[in-house]
Enzyme design. Structure first.
Site, PDB file in Angstrom:
ATOM      1  N   CYS A 114      81.533  60.400  64.648  1.00 46.91           N
ATOM      2  CA  CYS A 114      81.390  61.009  65.967  1.00 46.91           C
ATOM      3  C   CYS A 114      80.353  62.137  65.915  1.00 46.91           C
ATOM      4  O   CYS A 114      79.168  61.871  65.760  1.00 46.91           O
ATOM      5  CB  CYS A 114      82.740  61.477  66.490  1.00 46.91           C
ATOM      6  SG  CYS A 114      82.766  61.751  68.278  1.00 46.91           S
ATOM      7  N   HIS A 209      85.652  56.760  66.144  1.00 47.42           N
ATOM      8  CA  HIS A 209      86.540  57.347  65.137  1.00 47.42           C
ATOM      9  C   HIS A 209      87.292  56.252  64.385  1.00 47.42           C
ATOM     10  O   HIS A 209      88.426  55.914  64.724  1.00 47.42           O
ATOM     11  CB  HIS A 209      87.543  58.301  65.798  1.00 47.42           C
ATOM     12  CG  HIS A 209      86.978  59.637  66.127  1.00 47.42           C
ATOM     13  ND1 HIS A 209      87.089  60.725  65.291  1.00 47.42           N
ATOM     14  CD2 HIS A 209      86.268  60.056  67.213  1.00 47.42           C
ATOM     15  CE1 HIS A 209      86.487  61.769  65.837  1.00 47.42           C
ATOM     16  NE2 HIS A 209      85.986  61.392  67.005  1.00 47.42           N
ATOM     17  N   GLU A 211      88.714  56.437  61.528  1.00 48.43           N
ATOM     18  CA  GLU A 211      89.905  56.951  60.844  1.00 48.43           C
ATOM     19  C   GLU A 211      91.132  56.908  61.756  1.00 48.43           C
ATOM     20  O   GLU A 211      92.265  56.752  61.279  1.00 48.43           O
ATOM     21  CB  GLU A 211      89.645  58.374  60.323  1.00 48.43           C
ATOM     22  CG  GLU A 211      89.814  59.503  61.310  1.00 48.43           C
ATOM     23  CD  GLU A 211      88.690  59.635  62.339  1.00 48.43           C
ATOM     24  OE1 GLU A 211      88.738  60.575  63.152  1.00 48.43           O
ATOM     25  OE2 GLU A 211      87.758  58.799  62.342  1.00 48.43           O
TER      26      GLU A 211
END
Length: 234
Positions: A114, A209, A211
């Site tokens: 990001c 994102h 993760e």
């Protein structure tokens, strides 16, 4: 962690972000980074800015440039790590630019997420991120916000094995150009969604994102696991 705990021999440096907790300024990284690092038997460590400033309350223009001693501290911190995550956030500073530039110089594996990708592109071009007013890109909290098209032959395509990915979206800014970085994924409306630098150990940034998607999306799990595999083998 289930079963026998392995002592990590490799470290990933995660660049700290500023925030607030009970009206007190804090430096942090997201819990998901810690959990994924340990799942991949890599020790997560926080890389903190050395300047004696409160990054949450001090306007960015008042932070000031890094001193030579502060740069030396950051070099030492990066040298201790086997890979670097340029994490997401809302504001970035000279220490972010310096960490990325030095990690690039040392050919450390780098994953930008990001705002981390925006830092990579900002260092690459010398330009600042632009405000993102597209409603397509502001669907906080949804598992999937939009599609991105992945360039064949890119590292990202090699990892996921797909031409199109479903991604989430949390960003408020974007970069519209690169110089030495290759654009390897775009959204339907043309936004840069992934960048890479060829000829390096691993330099990849994504606008979304992965993760956050680790536990429910196979493609983004592959991306994160691949990065940590590179770190373990560095």
């Amino acid at each position: 962690m289930k079963g026998k705990i392995l002592i990590p021999m490799k470290k990933v440096g995660i660049v700290a972000r500023s925030g607030e907790y009970y009206n007190r300024s804090i430096m942090y990284f997201f819990e998901s980074y810690r959990l994924i690092a340990f799942k991949n038997n890599v020790l997560p460590v926080m890389i903190l800015p050395p300047q004696e400033k409160d990054y949450f309350t001090t306007p960015g223009a008042e932070i000031g440039p890094l001193s030579e001693d502060e740069k030396a501290y950051l070099r030492a911190a990066v040298d201790e790590c086997d890979g670097i995550i340029m994490s997401g956030g809302k504001r970035f500073y000279d220490y972010d630019r310096f960490i990325y530039s030095y990690a690039l110089e040392k050919d450390k594996p780098i994953l930008g997420i990001c705002m981390g990708m925006q830092i990579m592109a900002a260092v690459d071009t010398g330009e600042k991120p632009l405000p993102d007013e597209s409603k397509t890109h502001r669907k906080d909290g949804e598992d999937y916000a939009h599609e991105v098209s992945v360039e064949k032959g890119s590292v990202l395509h090699k990892i996921v094995g797909k031409d199109v990915l479903q991604v989430n979206s949390y960003h408020s800014y974007y970069m519209d150009s690169t110089k030495d970085l290759l654009v390897t994924a775009r959204s339907e409306d043309g936004y840069i969604e992934a960048v890479e630098m060829p000829g390096r150990n691993f330099v990849l940034g994504v606008q979304w994102h992965p993760e956050i998607m680790y536990d429910y999306d196979d493609d983004n799990r592959r991306l994160m696991d691949y990065f940590f595999e590179v770190v373990r083998n560095s």
